[in-house]
Motif scaffolding. Sequence first.
Motif, short mmCIF file in Angstrom:
data_model
loop_
_atom_site.label_atom_id
_atom_site.label_comp_id
_atom_site.label_asym_id
_atom_site.label_seq_id
_atom_site.Cartn_x
_atom_site.Cartn_y
_atom_site.Cartn_z
N VAL A 302 0.84 -1.20 0.00
CA VAL A 302 0.00 0.00 0.00
C VAL A 302 0.88 1.25 0.00
O VAL A 302 1.93 1.29 0.67
N HIS A 303 0.45 2.27 -0.76
CA HIS A 303 1.24 3.50 -0.80
C HIS A 303 1.33 4.10 0.60
O HIS A 303 0.35 4.11 1.34
N TYR A 398 -0.22 -9.92 5.16
CA TYR A 398 0.90 -9.01 5.40
C TYR A 398 0.61 -7.67 4.74
O TYR A 398 0.20 -7.62 3.58
N VAL A 399 0.86 -6.58 5.49
CA VAL A 399 0.71 -5.25 4.90
C VAL A 399 2.08 -4.58 4.89
O VAL A 399 2.77 -4.52 5.92
N GLN A 400 2.48 -4.13 3.69
CA GLN A 400 3.78 -3.49 3.52
C GLN A 400 3.55 -2.12 2.88
O GLN A 400 2.70 -2.00 1.99
N ALA A 401 4.33 -1.12 3.26
CA ALA A 401 4.19 0.22 2.67
C ALA A 401 5.21 0.40 1.55
O ALA A 401 6.30 -0.15 1.62
N GLU A 407 9.07 0.39 -6.72
CA GLU A 407 9.27 -0.39 -5.49
C GLU A 407 8.09 -1.34 -5.27
O GLU A 407 8.27 -2.49 -4.86
N ALA A 408 6.89 -0.85 -5.56
CA ALA A 408 5.70 -1.70 -5.38
C ALA A 408 5.78 -2.92 -6.28
O ALA A 408 5.51 -4.05 -5.86
#
Length: 504
Positions: A302-303, A398-401, A407-408
Motif C-alpha cells: 500500500v502507498h 501481510y501489509v507493507q508500505a 518499489e511496489a
Amino acid sequence: MQSILESLGIGAVNPGGFGGTWGGSGKAQVVVSPINGETLATVTNVTPAEFDAILAKSHAAFASWKLVPAPKRGEVVKAIGDELRRQKAALAELVTLEMGKTLREGLGEVQEMIDICDFAVGLSRQLYGLTMPSERRQHRLQEQWHPLGVVGVITAFNFPVAVWSWNTAIALVCGDTVLWKPSSKTPLTAIACTKIAEKVLRDFGYDPAICSLAIGRGSDIGDLINTDPRVALVSYTGSVPGGRHVGKLVQERFGRHILELGGNGAVIVSEKGDLEIALRAIYFGAIGTSGQRCTSTRRVIVHRSLHATFLERLEALYARTPIGDPRQNEILMGPLVDQGAVATMEAAIATIKAQGGRIVCGGQRLDLPGGCYISPCIADVAGDLPMVQEETFAPVLYVQAYDSFEEAIALQNGVPQGLSSAIITNDQRESELFLSAAGSDCGIANVNTGTSGAEIGGAFGGEKETGGGRESGSDAWKAYMRRQTSAINFSGGLELAQGITLEL
Ligand code: NAD
C-alpha cells in the motif's frame, strides 16, 4: 445432513475406488466435519492392487472413448452439467460440510463446475488445428489434435470439486479418460461427483470407467499415478513441495504434467486508487475460504500515504468479521480445514513476531465445536520480512508500505510464487505498466478487483514456483491432447523440403 448425504449416494461406509465398479478394501478413514467435529461417513481406501485394476479399466476405456466424435463427447459433458444443476444445492452443502467453506462459496464452486461444463460443450466443436502454407508445390501442411490418454487428476482439499471439473470437462471432450485421486481430507465430495459422472455415462451407454476414482494416500496412490506410464498426463494441484516431487517423477518417465501449485497473492493499493474498492477486494481475498485459496490475498503493498488509514479501516472490518458455522447465511468465515491448519497458523504468527513483524489483530482461537476456528490476522511488516516469502495456507495478511511505483512492483514480484496479483488504481499509466512485461510476473494480474475468484473462461495458473501449468478455459485444452503435424503431397512427384535434391 443425512438427507444431503443420501441424496448424493453417500452411505455410512463408502468404498473409495471406482473403475466401472465400486470397491476399496484398504484402510478405513472416518471423515469428520471441521464445522463441529461431527462424523460424516467412513471411506475405505484402495489398495495398490485395486489401484492397478482401476487404472487398467481407465486405460481400456480410453481405447473406445477416443473414437467417439468430439461433439458426441460434448453431449455427455452437457448432461454432467445438467446433473450438476440439479444437484447444485446438495453438492454445495457437502463441500461446506466436508471442508468448511461458507455455503455461498460452496454454491459458487458448484456453479464453476457448471460453467466449465458449458464451456467444454462449446469447445467440443472447436478443437481447431491449423493449416499452414507449405514451401513445396502442391503440398498441404496441417496440424490436428488427437486424444492423449488417461489423465491422472490429483487435487487439493480447498477446491474439492471445482478442480476435478476443470480437468474432467476439458479432458472428456478432448477424448481422454480421467482417473481422480482427491485429497484425503475431502473424499466424500469426490465420491459424490464420480457418482454423478457414472450415472450420466451409464445413461448414454458409455463405459463408466471413463471417470474413475482412487482414494488413498498421496505417498502410495499418488506415487503410483506419478510413475505409471499408462497415465499420459498428471494434472497436479497442491503445495510447492508436492509439485516438485510429482514433477520429477513424471518427468523421469517423460510423462506430461500440469502443475498448479502454491500462490502468494498480492494487491498493490495505489494512492491513485479507490480505497473503498481496495478494502472490499482485499477483505474478501484474505478471509474468503478462511484464507485457504491458492489465489487468496496474502500481501497488501500500500502507498505510504494511505498506510495508516488503510490499516485502521481494514482492522475495523476484521474486528466485526462474523466467524462460525459456514452454513449460516450471515457467516463470512468458517473454520480452517482441520486442527493442524490452526496450529500451522499459530506457528506462523509466532515466527512473524520473532522476525520483527507487528501483529495488528487476529490469531485468537475461538471456542467453537470442532476446534478449527481462529480469527483472521493482519501483520504490519517490513518489505524484507522472511515469512512474507512463504505461503501460509491460512488467513494471515501481510501489509507493507511502498514509496515509488517501481518499489511496489519489485515487492509484488519479489517472492518465489507467481500465481495471482492485482492493482487498485485509477491511473491508466500505472495499470498498463502493471500489465506490461515490466509489471506483474504472475499468471493472473487483475486491475481494480482482487486476487481471487478467477472465471473459468481464462486459462488458470501461475509462474515460478506455482509450476507454470494452465487449466480451465482459453486454449488450456491443448495440454490434454497430442498434436500431429502432417505434410500431404498431391503433386505426383517427390519434392524435398529445404530445397534438398535427390539424384538417383
Ligand atoms: P497438498 O500438497 O498437501 O496435497 C495436494 C494433493 O497431493 C492431495 O491429493 C495429496 O494427497 C496429494 N499428494 C500428496 N503426496 C503425493 C505424492 N507423493 N504424489 C502425488 N500426490 C500426492 O495440498 P493441500 O493442502 O491439499 O492444498 C493446499 C495447497 O494447494 C496450497 O499450497 C495451495 O496453494 C495449492 N493449490 C493450488 C492451486 C492452483 O491452482 N495453483 C489450487 C488449489 C490449491
